[in-house]
Design an enzyme around this catalytic site. Structure first.
Site, PDB file in Angstrom:
ATOM      1  N   GLU A   1     -27.330  26.690  34.987  1.00 41.07           N
ATOM      2  CA  GLU A   1     -26.287  27.264  35.827  1.00 41.07           C
ATOM      3  C   GLU A   1     -26.912  28.234  36.834  1.00 41.07           C
ATOM      4  OE1 GLU A   1     -22.231  26.907  33.756  1.00 41.07           O
ATOM      5  OE2 GLU A   1     -23.065  28.849  33.285  1.00 41.07           O
TER       6      GLU A   1
ATOM      7  N   GLY B   1     -18.826  30.261  40.376  1.00 39.58           N
ATOM      8  CA  GLY B   1     -17.598  30.868  40.882  1.00 39.58           C
ATOM      9  C   GLY B   1     -17.650  31.192  42.370  1.00 39.58           C
TER      10      GLY B   1
ATOM     11  N   ASN C   1     -15.553  26.164  30.265  1.00 41.76           N
ATOM     12  CA  ASN C   1     -15.705  27.577  29.911  1.00 41.76           C
ATOM     13  C   ASN C   1     -14.528  28.327  30.530  1.00 41.76           C
ATOM     14  OD1 ASN C   1     -16.456  30.213  29.519  1.00 41.76           O
ATOM     15  ND2 ASN C   1     -18.149  30.177  30.989  1.00 41.76           N
TER      16      ASN C   1
ATOM     17  N   LYS D   1     -13.747  31.347  30.209  1.00 44.47           N
ATOM     18  CA  LYS D   1     -14.063  32.766  30.466  1.00 44.47           C
ATOM     19  C   LYS D   1     -12.917  33.662  29.978  1.00 44.47           C
ATOM     20  CE  LYS D   1     -16.706  31.297  34.447  1.00 44.47           C
ATOM     21  NZ  LYS D   1     -17.518  31.736  35.552  1.00 44.47           N
TER      22      LYS D   1
ATOM     23  N   HIS E   1     -24.786  33.028  28.796  1.00 45.44           N
ATOM     24  CA  HIS E   1     -24.146  32.815  30.098  1.00 45.44           C
ATOM     25  C   HIS E   1     -24.593  33.928  31.047  1.00 45.44           C
ATOM     26  CE1 HIS E   1     -21.139  32.449  33.243  1.00 45.44           C
ATOM     27  NE2 HIS E   1     -20.926  31.218  32.802  1.00 45.44           N
TER      28      HIS E   1
ATOM     29  N   GLU F   1     -23.093  35.650  33.145  1.00 48.62           N
ATOM     30  CA  GLU F   1     -22.215  36.832  33.198  1.00 48.62           C
ATOM     31  C   GLU F   1     -22.518  37.771  32.042  1.00 48.62           C
ATOM     32  OE1 GLU F   1     -18.570  34.617  33.493  1.00 48.62           O
ATOM     33  OE2 GLU F   1     -19.137  33.997  35.513  1.00 48.62           O
TER      34      GLU F   1
ATOM     35  N   SER G   1     -19.684  25.810  40.139  1.00 47.16           N
ATOM     36  CA  SER G   1     -18.745  25.247  41.115  1.00 47.16           C
ATOM     37  C   SER G   1     -18.674  23.721  41.057  1.00 47.16           C
ATOM     38  CB  SER G   1     -19.088  25.720  42.528  1.00 47.16           C
ATOM     39  OG  SER G   1     -18.968  27.134  42.602  1.00 47.16           O
TER      40      SER G   1
HETATM   41  C1  PEP Z   1     -19.442  28.894  34.460  1.00 48.06           C
HETATM   42  O1  PEP Z   1     -19.126  30.066  34.502  1.00 48.06           O
HETATM   43  O2  PEP Z   1     -19.986  28.439  33.445  1.00 48.06           O
HETATM   44  C2  PEP Z   1     -19.195  28.087  35.655  1.00 48.06           C
HETATM   45  C3  PEP Z   1     -19.899  27.015  35.819  1.00 48.06           C
HETATM   46  O3  PEP Z   1     -18.250  28.558  36.537  1.00 48.06           O
HETATM   47  P1  PEP Z   1     -17.676  27.828  37.850  1.00 48.06           P
HETATM   48  O4  PEP Z   1     -17.515  26.366  37.515  1.00 48.06           O
HETATM   49  O5  PEP Z   1     -16.362  28.493  38.112  1.00 48.06           O
HETATM   50  O6  PEP Z   1     -18.676  28.043  38.923  1.00 48.06           O
END
Ligand code: PEP
Length: 250
Positions: A167, A173, A9, A11, A95, A97, A213
């Site tokens: 997630e 992040g 992803n 973003k 997601h 976000e 992460s």
């Molecule tokens: C994401 O936003 O889908 C995600 C998993 O981000 P990160 O790997 O940066 O934590």
């Protein structure tokens, strides 16, 4: 047998030329990834057509969202037909976000999922609890409710084109990964919630990704869990080497 998938992803990162270079690098390195592991990159809308034109069949194209209407006076929105016309095979939906910053509700996600499936797009549906919910011990309930609110409106047949991504918001992040045990217990719970509605076989066949992460140093342990079928990767997907190393962590 359910498919193992590693999806990136991106973003709101990279310009179009940078994205095209990243996609080319991912495709070159993808030759080293075993064939049974599917690879997907989810780019910003602006990149889809250009990135799609350099992707080999080995890496599939995904959007990060879609409109909840088919066409018309919805300034700034991107329809599922538009996505399809770029060569897109998937869209991420729900997601955290988007839930957090853009008011995406489960009701909207039902509409978007319907439209995406009707247009022939696969859906990567994200669910996950925030830190407060985790600390209050509500993580199973939150994920169960998100799955039921959206996916219980669909059929076993629809589930063939739906991937779930767990997630935990507190791990996105932040550098804080869920432990493999924390992730596994939610994945197993999600599979049970799917089994309750669609039957054991559909639940067995559904790909459930972990995201939050995930990086080369922790992917192996996460992917070794029986109910974790790959990853949705944010930050580490912006480096082709890291993304491919994660994909090779099985
Ligand atoms: C994401 O936003 O889908 C995600 C998993 O981000 P990160 O790997 O940066 O934590």
């Amino acid at each position: 047998m359910r498919k193992k998938i590693v999806a990136g992803n991106w973003k709101m990162n990279t310009t179009v030329p940078e994205g095209v270079e990243l996609a080319k690098a991912v495709c070159e390195k993808a030759a080293a990834v075993p064939e049974n592991i599917g690879l997907i990159v989810a780019t910003p809308f602006t990149h889809l057509a250009s990135v799609g034109s350099v992707l080999t069949g080995r890496v599939e194209l995904s959007a990060q969202n879609c409109a909840d209407h088919t066409s018309g006076a919805y300034t700034g929105e991107i329809s599922v037909a538009m996505l399809k016309s770029t060569g897109c095979k998937w869209t991420i939906l729900g997601h955290s976000e988007r839930r957090q910053y853009y008011g995406e509700t489960d009701e909207k996600l039902v509409e978007k999922t319907k439209l995406a499936l009707e247009a022939g797009l696969g859906v990567i549906l994200c669910v996950g609890e925030n830190l407060e919910e985790r600390e209050a011990g509500k993580h199973f309930d939150v994920c169960t409710a998100q799955i039921k609110n959206v996916l219980y409106n669909f059929t076993a047949e629809d589930m063939k084109n739906i991937i779930v991504a767990y997630e935990p918001v507190w791990a996105i992040g932040t550098g804080k990964t869920a432990t493999s045990a924390q992730a596994e217990e939610i994945h197993a719970c999600i599979r049970k919630v799917l089994a309750d509605k669609f039957g054991a076989q559909v639940a067995e066949d559904t790909t459930i990704l972990y995201g939050g992460s995930c990086k080369p140093s922790n992917a192996k342990e996460l992917f070794a869990q029986p109910d974790i079928d790959g990853g949705l990767i944010g930050g580490a997907a912006l480096k082709a080497d890291d993304f491919i190393q994660i994909a090779m962590s099985y």
